[in-house]
Design a protein around this motif. Structure first.
Motif, mmCIF file in Angstrom:
data_model
loop_
_atom_site.group_PDB
_atom_site.id
_atom_site.type_symbol
_atom_site.label_atom_id
_atom_site.label_comp_id
_atom_site.label_asym_id
_atom_site.label_seq_id
_atom_site.Cartn_x
_atom_site.Cartn_y
_atom_site.Cartn_z
ATOM 1 N N ASN A 91 -28.567 82.931 52.860
ATOM 2 C CA ASN A 91 -27.407 83.733 53.269
ATOM 3 C C ASN A 91 -27.574 84.316 54.672
ATOM 4 O O ASN A 91 -26.976 85.331 55.010
ATOM 5 N N HIS A 92 -28.401 83.662 55.484
ATOM 6 C CA HIS A 92 -28.735 84.238 56.781
ATOM 7 C C HIS A 92 -27.673 83.936 57.827
ATOM 8 O O HIS A 92 -27.189 82.806 57.941
ATOM 9 N N GLY A 93 -27.334 84.970 58.575
ATOM 10 C CA GLY A 93 -26.394 84.825 59.673
ATOM 11 C C GLY A 93 -27.114 84.620 60.989
ATOM 12 O O GLY A 93 -28.345 84.683 61.079
ATOM 13 N N VAL A 94 -26.335 84.376 62.028
ATOM 14 C CA VAL A 94 -26.854 84.127 63.371
ATOM 15 C C VAL A 94 -26.077 84.981 64.364
ATOM 16 O O VAL A 94 -24.845 85.027 64.330
ATOM 17 N N GLN A 95 -26.810 85.663 65.239
ATOM 18 C CA GLN A 95 -26.191 86.324 66.385
ATOM 19 C C GLN A 95 -26.238 85.335 67.551
ATOM 20 O O GLN A 95 -27.293 85.077 68.116
ATOM 21 N N ALA A 96 -25.102 84.772 67.917
ATOM 22 C CA ALA A 96 -25.053 83.735 68.942
ATOM 23 C C ALA A 96 -24.576 84.319 70.271
ATOM 24 O O ALA A 96 -23.546 84.993 70.340
ATOM 25 N N HIS A 97 -25.346 84.047 71.313
ATOM 26 C CA HIS A 97 -24.971 84.483 72.666
ATOM 27 C C HIS A 97 -23.706 83.771 73.111
ATOM 28 O O HIS A 97 -23.571 82.558 72.971
ATOM 29 N N ARG A 98 -22.757 84.538 73.654
ATOM 30 C CA ARG A 98 -21.544 83.936 74.228
ATOM 31 C C ARG A 98 -21.565 83.983 75.749
ATOM 32 O O ARG A 98 -21.270 82.990 76.408
ATOM 33 N N ALA A 99 -21.915 85.137 76.321
ATOM 34 C CA ALA A 99 -21.887 85.254 77.780
ATOM 35 C C ALA A 99 -22.578 86.539 78.199
ATOM 36 O O ALA A 99 -22.673 87.497 77.427
ATOM 37 N N PHE A 100 -23.062 86.545 79.436
ATOM 38 C CA PHE A 100 -23.498 87.775 80.075
ATOM 39 C C PHE A 100 -22.365 88.252 80.968
ATOM 40 O O PHE A 100 -22.020 87.601 81.957
ATOM 41 N N ALA A 101 -21.760 89.374 80.604
ATOM 42 C CA ALA A 101 -20.728 89.945 81.451
ATOM 43 C C ALA A 101 -21.339 90.585 82.693
ATOM 44 O O ALA A 101 -20.663 90.761 83.707
ATOM 45 N N GLY A 106 -31.599 95.692 86.904
ATOM 46 C CA GLY A 106 -31.591 96.974 86.220
ATOM 47 C C GLY A 106 -30.935 96.973 84.862
ATOM 48 O O GLY A 106 -30.900 98.005 84.185
ATOM 49 N N GLY A 107 -30.415 95.817 84.420
ATOM 50 C CA GLY A 107 -29.796 95.783 83.103
ATOM 51 C C GLY A 107 -28.829 94.629 82.941
ATOM 52 O O GLY A 107 -28.627 93.830 83.858
ATOM 53 N N PHE A 108 -28.225 94.550 81.756
ATOM 54 C CA PHE A 108 -27.283 93.475 81.473
ATOM 55 C C PHE A 108 -26.296 93.910 80.410
ATOM 56 O O PHE A 108 -26.522 94.876 79.665
ATOM 57 N N THR A 109 -25.190 93.185 80.355
ATOM 58 C CA THR A 109 -24.202 93.335 79.291
ATOM 59 C C THR A 109 -24.002 91.963 78.670
ATOM 60 O O THR A 109 -23.675 91.002 79.378
ATOM 61 N N GLU A 110 -24.211 91.869 77.363
ATOM 62 C CA GLU A 110 -24.183 90.576 76.679
ATOM 63 C C GLU A 110 -23.130 90.595 75.579
ATOM 64 O O GLU A 110 -23.014 91.567 74.831
ATOM 65 N N ASP A 111 -22.361 89.512 75.495
ATOM 66 C CA ASP A 111 -21.384 89.337 74.418
ATOM 67 C C ASP A 111 -21.937 88.356 73.388
ATOM 68 O O ASP A 111 -22.449 87.288 73.749
ATOM 69 N N LEU A 112 -21.812 88.736 72.107
ATOM 70 C CA LEU A 112 -22.410 87.976 71.012
ATOM 71 C C LEU A 112 -21.400 87.787 69.889
ATOM 72 O O LEU A 112 -20.535 88.640 69.667
ATOM 73 N N ASP A 113 -21.532 86.679 69.164
ATOM 74 C CA ASP A 113 -20.810 86.455 67.912
ATOM 75 C C ASP A 113 -21.793 86.536 66.759
ATOM 76 O O ASP A 113 -22.839 85.878 66.778
ATOM 77 N N TRP A 114 -21.459 87.329 65.754
ATOM 78 C CA TRP A 114 -22.246 87.386 64.522
ATOM 79 C C TRP A 114 -21.551 86.470 63.513
ATOM 80 O O TRP A 114 -20.470 86.820 62.993
ATOM 81 N N SER A 115 -22.148 85.318 63.234
ATOM 82 C CA SER A 115 -21.490 84.297 62.420
ATOM 83 C C SER A 115 -22.314 83.958 61.186
ATOM 84 O O SER A 115 -23.558 83.975 61.218
ATOM 85 N N ALA A 116 -21.610 83.637 60.105
ATOM 86 C CA ALA A 116 -22.241 83.177 58.869
ATOM 87 C C ALA A 116 -21.219 82.371 58.080
ATOM 88 O O ALA A 116 -20.023 82.683 58.098
ATOM 89 N N VAL A 120 -16.903 83.869 62.097
ATOM 90 C CA VAL A 120 -17.341 84.978 62.935
ATOM 91 C C VAL A 120 -16.974 86.277 62.228
ATOM 92 O O VAL A 120 -15.787 86.592 62.059
ATOM 93 N N LEU A 121 -17.993 87.014 61.795
ATOM 94 C CA LEU A 121 -17.760 88.265 61.074
ATOM 95 C C LEU A 121 -17.591 89.439 62.027
ATOM 96 O O LEU A 121 -16.801 90.351 61.772
ATOM 97 N N LEU A 122 -18.378 89.430 63.104
ATOM 98 C CA LEU A 122 -18.352 90.521 64.074
ATOM 99 C C LEU A 122 -18.491 89.954 65.482
ATOM 100 O O LEU A 122 -19.153 88.925 65.680
ATOM 101 N N ARG A 123 -17.904 90.639 66.425
ATOM 102 C CA ARG A 123 -18.165 90.370 67.832
ATOM 103 C C ARG A 123 -18.857 91.606 68.403
ATOM 104 O O ARG A 123 -18.428 92.736 68.146
ATOM 105 N N GLU A 124 -19.928 91.378 69.155
ATOM 106 C CA GLU A 124 -20.707 92.491 69.694
ATOM 107 C C GLU A 124 -20.724 92.448 71.212
ATOM 108 O O GLU A 124 -20.845 91.387 71.813
#
Length: 283
Positions: A91-101, A106-116, A120-124
């Motif tokens: 029942n394992h899900g995957v957090q898949a990288h979509r893009a670096f905004a 000094g840092g980053f902003t990353e968009d992810l899809d939480w899919s199972a 896609v259950l969540l977008r982060e």
């Protein structure tokens, strides 16, 4: 023309490399593949994260993981099932990288899809920033925003909500290195694993052999979440999004948490830890 892929971020602070972004690609499904930070280092170069340790191979540096998202495991390892206990499940899900905004030293902003299960259950959106505090301490500011893109509620749970008392973990999680002796752990008014585990606190410190981590809850919602703490069995600190009840995210709604972690050289006492936490949150 398709733009070239962005290289995984390397965080730099005060002229030093202090953290590496790992994509999590290639991990076995049982580890719930996801991006994380490892190694994270003090300004003097001490590593203060651990990944895939023998005691918990699904612990991956510093990042975000939830053991139950609508029944899917985004934590890794076994799933706690009421009446059965820890159970191996597919029942394992995957957090898949979509893009670096955003991606800079000094840092980053990353968009992810939480899919199972093909959905896609969540977008982060995860925002990470490194900032120098003193000559021997810097702050890792991590905010994660979980948005429900679907037409029905999504709920987040934990082993605690599924019947295992005291195991409300899920959300931000930091696995520290295991050393010859357990680290010290304390808050502003409590000391020891049993005293601080499962309780909310503005900040919580974990202090090992030559290093201290001070985890500061940086928003009102984050301050309400109890801390999940382990020191004796293994060294790890995380938040508890679903400590006593499932966290419900309505369609189109977003749950946001922000934890600022001070990464310091040396073993800090309560006074120093409190000062670093305050400085890290207020800037």
């Amino acid at each position: 023309m398709t733009p070239p892929p962005v290289a995984p971020p390397v965080l730099r602070c005060a002229g030093r490399t202090v953290a590496h972004h790992a994509s999590g690609q290639g991990l076995a499904p049982g580890r719930s593949p996801r991006p994380y930070l490892h190694p994270v280092r003090t300004l003097a170069g001490l590593a203060v994260t651990e990944t895939a340790p023998a005691d918990h191979p699904h612990h991956l540096g510093a990042g975000v993981a939830v053991p139950d998202v609508d029944g899917h495991n985004f934590w890794g390892g076994r799933t706690f099932v009421r009446g059965l206990g820890p159970t191996e499940r597919d029942n394992h899900g995957v957090q898949a990288h979509r893009a670096f905004a955003r991606s800079e030293p000094g840092g980053f902003t990353e968009d992810l899809d939480w899919s199972a299960a093909g959905r896609v259950l969540l977008r982060e959106r995860r925002t990470v920033t490194a900032a120098r505090l003193t000559d021997d301490a810097w702050a890792l500011d991590l905010t994660f925003a979980l948005t429900n893109p679907g037409a029905a509620d999504v709920t987040l749970g934990s082993p605690a909500t599924n019947g295992r008392p005291g195991a409300g973990y899920g959300g931000f999680f930091w696995r520290a290195p295991k050393e010859a002796r357990p680290p010290a752990v304390f808050t502003a008014d409590r000391e020891g694993e049993d005293a601080v585990h499962g309780r909310p606190a503005d900040w919580l410190a974990l202090s090992g052999d030559g290093w201290t981590l001070v985890f500061a809850a940086a928003t009102e919602e984050t301050r309400r979440d109890p801390w999940f703490v382990r020191a004796g069995q293994y060294p790890g600190v995380g938040s508890s999004l679903a400590a006593a009840a499932r966290l419900r995210i309505a369609p189109g709604a977003t749950a946001v948490r922000r934890v600022v972690t001070v990464v310091a050289d040396g073993r800090a006492d309560r006074t120093r830890a409190a000062g670093l936490a305050s400085r890290a949150v207020t800037g």
